[in-house]
Design a protein around this motif. Structure first.
Motif, PDB file in Angstrom:
ATOM      1  N   VAL A 260       0.816  -1.211   0.000  1.00 24.52           N
ATOM      2  CA  VAL A 260       0.000   0.000   0.000  1.00 24.52           C
ATOM      3  C   VAL A 260       0.849   1.260   0.000  1.00 24.52           C
ATOM      4  CG1 VAL A 260      -1.571   1.342   1.438  1.00 24.52           C
ATOM      5  CG2 VAL A 260      -2.075  -1.041   0.937  1.00 24.52           C
ATOM      6  N   ARG A 261       0.423   2.238  -0.804  1.00 24.73           N
ATOM      7  CA  ARG A 261       1.178   3.480  -0.946  1.00 24.73           C
ATOM      8  C   ARG A 261       1.018   4.405   0.253  1.00 24.73           C
ATOM      9  NH1 ARG A 261      -0.685   4.176  -6.626  1.00 24.73           N
ATOM     10  NH2 ARG A 261      -1.995   5.845  -5.855  1.00 24.73           N
ATOM     11  N   GLY A 262       0.115   4.093   1.159  1.00 26.14           N
ATOM     12  CA  GLY A 262      -0.088   4.950   2.329  1.00 26.14           C
ATOM     13  C   GLY A 262      -1.334   5.784   2.208  1.00 26.14           C
ATOM     14  N   ASP A 263      -1.806   6.277   3.359  1.00 30.71           N
ATOM     15  CA  ASP A 263      -3.091   6.959   3.366  1.00 30.71           C
ATOM     16  C   ASP A 263      -2.935   8.422   3.728  1.00 30.71           C
ATOM     17  OD1 ASP A 263      -2.381   6.597   5.941  1.00 30.71           O
ATOM     18  OD2 ASP A 263      -4.267   5.718   6.597  1.00 30.71           O
ATOM     19  N   ALA A 264      -1.760   8.987   3.480  1.00 31.77           N
ATOM     20  CA  ALA A 264      -1.545  10.398   3.784  1.00 31.77           C
ATOM     21  C   ALA A 264      -2.624  11.219   3.098  1.00 31.77           C
ATOM     22  CB  ALA A 264      -0.171  10.824   3.290  1.00 31.77           C
ATOM     23  N   GLY A 265      -3.228  12.102   3.836  1.00 32.31           N
ATOM     24  CA  GLY A 265      -4.209  12.995   3.223  1.00 32.31           C
ATOM     25  C   GLY A 265      -5.628  12.484   3.279  1.00 32.31           C
ATOM     26  N   LEU A 266      -5.830  11.231   3.669  1.00 31.28           N
ATOM     27  CA  LEU A 266      -7.204  10.748   3.796  1.00 31.28           C
ATOM     28  C   LEU A 266      -7.755  11.199   5.146  1.00 31.28           C
ATOM     29  CD1 LEU A 266      -6.877   7.143   2.313  1.00 31.28           C
ATOM     30  CD2 LEU A 266      -7.597   9.247   1.176  1.00 31.28           C
ATOM     31  N   PRO A 267      -9.034  11.580   5.175  1.00 30.90           N
ATOM     32  CA  PRO A 267      -9.601  12.107   6.420  1.00 30.90           C
ATOM     33  C   PRO A 267      -9.658  11.054   7.514  1.00 30.90           C
ATOM     34  CG  PRO A 267     -11.129  12.380   4.551  1.00 30.90           C
ATOM     35  CD  PRO A 267     -10.007  11.516   4.085  1.00 30.90           C
ATOM     36  N   GLU A 268      -9.443  11.468   8.753  1.00 30.17           N
ATOM     37  CA  GLU A 268      -9.564  10.557   9.886  1.00 30.17           C
ATOM     38  C   GLU A 268     -11.025  10.169  10.074  1.00 30.17           C
ATOM     39  OE1 GLU A 268      -8.548  12.263  13.629  1.00 30.17           O
ATOM     40  OE2 GLU A 268      -9.068  10.422  14.689  1.00 30.17           O
TER      41      GLU A 268
ATOM     42  N   VAL B 174     -15.404   7.737 -13.493  1.00 28.01           N
ATOM     43  CA  VAL B 174     -16.796   7.801 -13.062  1.00 28.01           C
ATOM     44  C   VAL B 174     -17.483   8.812 -13.979  1.00 28.01           C
ATOM     45  CG1 VAL B 174     -18.377   8.354 -11.177  1.00 28.01           C
ATOM     46  CG2 VAL B 174     -16.142   7.338 -10.670  1.00 28.01           C
ATOM     47  N   ARG B 175     -18.564   8.374 -14.628  1.00 24.00           N
ATOM     48  CA  ARG B 175     -19.244   9.239 -15.596  1.00 24.00           C
ATOM     49  C   ARG B 175     -20.508   9.826 -14.999  1.00 24.00           C
ATOM     50  NH1 ARG B 175     -15.992  10.046 -20.197  1.00 24.00           N
ATOM     51  NH2 ARG B 175     -14.756   8.162 -20.381  1.00 24.00           N
ATOM     52  N   GLY B 176     -20.782  11.075 -15.345  1.00 23.88           N
ATOM     53  CA  GLY B 176     -22.035  11.711 -14.976  1.00 23.88           C
ATOM     54  C   GLY B 176     -23.128  11.366 -15.969  1.00 23.88           C
ATOM     55  N   LEU B 177     -24.320  11.884 -15.716  1.00 26.15           N
ATOM     56  CA  LEU B 177     -25.482  11.546 -16.548  1.00 26.15           C
ATOM     57  C   LEU B 177     -25.432  12.195 -17.927  1.00 26.15           C
ATOM     58  CD1 LEU B 177     -28.239  11.761 -13.792  1.00 26.15           C
ATOM     59  CD2 LEU B 177     -27.391   9.690 -14.911  1.00 26.15           C
ATOM     60  N   HIS B 178     -24.538  13.159 -18.117  1.00 30.20           N
ATOM     61  CA  HIS B 178     -24.366  13.756 -19.442  1.00 30.20           C
ATOM     62  C   HIS B 178     -23.158  13.158 -20.163  1.00 30.20           C
ATOM     63  CE1 HIS B 178     -26.782  16.684 -17.139  1.00 30.20           C
ATOM     64  NE2 HIS B 178     -27.374  16.932 -18.294  1.00 30.20           N
ATOM     65  N   GLY B 179     -22.616  12.065 -19.612  1.00 31.53           N
ATOM     66  CA  GLY B 179     -21.495  11.380 -20.257  1.00 31.53           C
ATOM     67  C   GLY B 179     -20.141  11.946 -19.898  1.00 31.53           C
ATOM     68  N   GLU B 180     -20.131  13.037 -19.120  1.00 33.72           N
ATOM     69  CA  GLU B 180     -18.863  13.685 -18.762  1.00 33.72           C
ATOM     70  C   GLU B 180     -18.167  12.917 -17.638  1.00 33.72           C
ATOM     71  OE1 GLU B 180     -21.720  14.219 -17.640  1.00 33.72           O
ATOM     72  OE2 GLU B 180     -21.811  15.453 -15.834  1.00 33.72           O
ATOM     73  N   THR B 181     -16.850  13.055 -17.550  1.00 33.97           N
ATOM     74  CA  THR B 181     -16.103  12.447 -16.451  1.00 33.97           C
ATOM     75  C   THR B 181     -16.252  13.321 -15.214  1.00 33.97           C
ATOM     76  OG1 THR B 181     -14.507  11.424 -17.934  1.00 33.97           O
ATOM     77  CG2 THR B 181     -13.809  11.745 -15.660  1.00 33.97           C
ATOM     78  N   VAL B 182     -16.775  12.749 -14.131  1.00 36.39           N
ATOM     79  CA  VAL B 182     -16.925  13.516 -12.884  1.00 36.39           C
ATOM     80  C   VAL B 182     -15.960  13.033 -11.801  1.00 36.39           C
ATOM     81  CG1 VAL B 182     -19.339  14.203 -13.254  1.00 36.39           C
ATOM     82  CG2 VAL B 182     -18.836  12.013 -12.137  1.00 36.39           C
ATOM     83  N   GLY B 183     -15.315  11.918 -12.061  1.00 39.62           N
ATOM     84  CA  GLY B 183     -14.377  11.416 -11.066  1.00 39.62           C
ATOM     85  C   GLY B 183     -13.660  10.193 -11.575  1.00 39.62           C
ATOM     86  N   ARG B 184     -12.884   9.571 -10.687  1.00 35.93           N
ATOM     87  CA  ARG B 184     -12.219   8.329 -11.078  1.00 35.93           C
ATOM     88  C   ARG B 184     -11.970   7.464  -9.852  1.00 35.93           C
ATOM     89  NH1 ARG B 184      -8.541  12.499 -11.160  1.00 35.93           N
ATOM     90  NH2 ARG B 184      -6.507  12.016 -10.251  1.00 35.93           N
ATOM     91  N   ILE B 185     -11.936   6.156 -10.104  1.00 39.21           N
ATOM     92  CA  ILE B 185     -11.625   5.195  -9.039  1.00 39.21           C
ATOM     93  C   ILE B 185     -10.196   4.724  -9.259  1.00 39.21           C
ATOM     94  CG2 ILE B 185     -12.336   3.057  -7.911  1.00 39.21           C
ATOM     95  CD1 ILE B 185     -15.090   3.409  -8.962  1.00 39.21           C
ATOM     96  N   GLU B 186      -9.390   4.895  -8.223  1.00 44.61           N
ATOM     97  CA  GLU B 186      -7.951   4.626  -8.336  1.00 44.61           C
ATOM     98  C   GLU B 186      -7.500   3.681  -7.239  1.00 44.61           C
ATOM     99  OE1 GLU B 186      -6.426   9.134  -9.530  1.00 44.61           O
ATOM    100  OE2 GLU B 186      -5.764   8.154  -7.686  1.00 44.61           O
ATOM    101  N   PRO B 187      -6.646   2.722  -7.565  1.00 46.60           N
ATOM    102  CA  PRO B 187      -6.055   1.898  -6.506  1.00 46.60           C
ATOM    103  C   PRO B 187      -5.028   2.710  -5.725  1.00 46.60           C
ATOM    104  CG  PRO B 187      -5.042   1.382  -8.616  1.00 46.60           C
ATOM    105  CD  PRO B 187      -6.130   2.390  -8.898  1.00 46.60           C
ATOM    106  N   LEU B 188      -4.780   2.325  -4.491  1.00 41.92           N
ATOM    107  CA  LEU B 188      -3.688   2.937  -3.712  1.00 41.92           C
ATOM    108  C   LEU B 188      -2.473   2.013  -3.672  1.00 41.92           C
ATOM    109  CD1 LEU B 188      -5.531   4.602  -0.697  1.00 41.92           C
ATOM    110  CD2 LEU B 188      -4.648   5.669  -2.772  1.00 41.92           C
ATOM    111  N   ILE B 189      -2.564   0.904  -4.423  1.00 40.19           N
ATOM    112  CA  ILE B 189      -1.464  -0.057  -4.478  1.00 40.19           C
ATOM    113  C   ILE B 189      -0.521   0.356  -5.589  1.00 40.19           C
ATOM    114  CG2 ILE B 189      -0.875  -2.451  -5.078  1.00 40.19           C
ATOM    115  CD1 ILE B 189      -3.500  -3.250  -3.702  1.00 40.19           C
TER     116      ILE B 189
END
Lengths: 343, 343
Positions: free
Chosen positions: A17-25, B328-343
């Motif tokens: 794991v890269r660490g959780d720096a910056g994630l809220p407590e 993560v896509r919004g209802l208009h097809g736009e990118t509103v976010g992303r899911i990222e691993p912490l590994i």
């Protein structure tokens, strides 16, 4: 067969794991039990504040930001009252409530949204709420059977969008650009959220919500404080206090219009005197006329943990609430587990 | 207006929470970002082991238990081969694969389950898998339009149940009680899981799974070790190794039969030489013919975090995998976010 468990080296805990720096407590706030064990764990953050910003109770870091998502809808509806649009267009309390809703797209919701549009001189074609199937399963099935595609009216946010359009018509703002940050309507909403929550405008962070309007992020404590003010009118200028009370009263008098059949917001407003509004990614905003606001965020965004965590927290605030523990049922109707708050 | 943020007392961090004693040690493993902020966080546990039980990589406490849920299906299918039922009933590899599946209820899945039942001299009426709508949305919509209620055949577990019934017929066990713990079939499965994973029988904990058969809990490390053995046959007696290879080969040759259109298990087996099986509450079991097994559990049970966490972990094990970050896509097809691993 080789015994596997006697030969291993020391495990490298978290070595990947890269660490959780910056994630809220945060802290564990609800668990899903199965048999003798905890199967899954939900962590969360929570702040209960009075209108002066005093933290009465908390879980995790109350200064860390959350995206309020749809829990901001009562704030986003303030211009409807403040500009006089609600009065001039003779919007009913049911219509004001649906303007604050994440609704199920049941018939009363659709009728109220249509009515706001009609009173504003607009039609469904003006709605830019995006489309998704009705949140209420039987309505979604009806659409499938009819062969009709979900439209912007079915979006759980269509009441909010209709309310925003009504303000634009009333104020003479361009209706086609009502979703855009920086344009007069969205700037006004941002200013109001900052003011009610006791923040500078640049302390409220803006991103895109899924329905295409701005999503607001702010410290959990500021949001809880804003909810205490919104529900009581305390610590707000008179005009703003009046608008807040009108919005809050409309929601509490018409809990069905704010969500719908089987929904937690509706259930909780039906059985208490609280103002309740949920938001995507497991946010819950609660305001008590007794003078406090509560903002809750389940860290992982799981809706199933909102109810037990909120009910337990509200119970500890002296609110009479339903049982917070709920059963998990298997496909044969048997109980296979339960969801329990850790509060 | 009163400024709220200057008057507060020190927040009572976690003052409402009863504490997390006894919850397994985990670590943040994936985040959902929106705009400039992390909106939601998923924690998890992960162990990568070789067939001797050596921990090669880990996140969180590898000794803590997980419910394997449907990720145990390849183990639960072992008696089909070991008893000779698969051979005597001339089950195809596609049928063996569906016996290990959490399938979409697409037509090929239903046909394979029907075929197992027919070859065993049984019918759909013997299935006790419980009913839920097909996991694959278009199939669920077809049922709604046709007015047909979902039946036990549509259950994602119907292949497992058909396989269990086939063993009962072959061995002369009562078919009506095939789901019951302590009866010969379920006792045999429990013994096998313990043996393959290097545990004593009483170290494997049993509860009820949602489809009505036993759900097994075991230490993450033991499960990862069992997966390494199941995939390679290493550290297993010859007969068991042969059965394990037959099951594993059937799954890897027919990834579609194990899950279906758009499913991660199928996608990952299609593009690698891995054995992959997911389970409810966000469990993923992976076995590599190179000699290791990986068991992953997203602590909060969120399926959306399995893919990014697993792909990143597999990437770090040297497997060539698709991009782990998803939009993560919004209802208009736009990118509103992303899911990222912490590994």
């Amino acid at each position: 067969m080789t015994s596997c468990l006697s030969t291993s080296s020391a495990p490298r805990i978290g070595s990947l794991v890269r660490g959780d720096a910056g994630l809220p407590e945060d802290a564990p706030i609800a668990v899903v039990r199965r048999g003798a064990l905890v199967e899954s764990v939900h962590r969360g953050r929570l702040a209960v504040c009075d209108p002066d910003g005093e933290v009465l109770e908390s879980v995790g870091d109350p200064e860390a930001y959350i995206y309020a998502r749809s829990a901001a809808k009562p704030f986003q509806a303030l211009p409807l009252v403040l500009t006089g649009a609600a009065e001039d267009f003779r919007l009913t309390d049911r219509e004001l409530a649906v303007a604050c809703a994440s609704h199920n797209a049941e018939e009363p919701h659709l009728a109220a949204v249509r009515s706001i549009l009609k009173k504003s001189g607009l039609t469904e074609d003006d709605l830019q709420s995006g489309a998704h199937p009705p949140l209420y399963e039987p309505e979604a099935e009806k659409l499938i059977i009819s062969g009709e595609e979900p439209g912007p009216l079915h979006s759980n946010c269509s009441g909010k969008h209709a309310g925003m359009l009504a303000v634009c018509v009333h104020e003479g703002y361009e209706t086609t650009t009502y979703r855009e940050p920086g344009r007069p309507l969205q700037q006004r909403i941002l200013d109001l959220i900052a003011e009610v929550c006791g923040l500078q405008e640049d302390e409220v962070l803006v991103a895109g919500d899924n329905c295409g309007v701005p999503a607001f992020a702010l410290p959990l404590r500021s949001f809880a404080t804003g909810l205490a003010r919104l529900t009581t009118g305390n610590a707000l200028p008179d005009e703003l206090a009046g608008a807040a009370m009108r919005i809050g009263d409309a929601m509490r008098e018409h809990p069905f219009m704010v969500a719908g059949t089987g929904r937690f917001d509706t259930e909780l407003m039906d059985s208490t005197d609280l103002l309740v509004k949920g938001g995507a990614e497991a946010v819950l905003a609660v305001g008590s006329p007794e003078g406090w606001g509560m903002a809750l965020k389940i860290s992982d965004g799981s809706e199933r943990a909102v109810r037990p965590a909120a009910l337990a927290a509200l119970g500890s605030m002296g609110v009479e609430v339903p049982e917070a523990v709920s059963s998990v049922r298997g496909l044969h109707g048997e109980t296979v587990g339960r969801i329990e708050p850790l509060i």
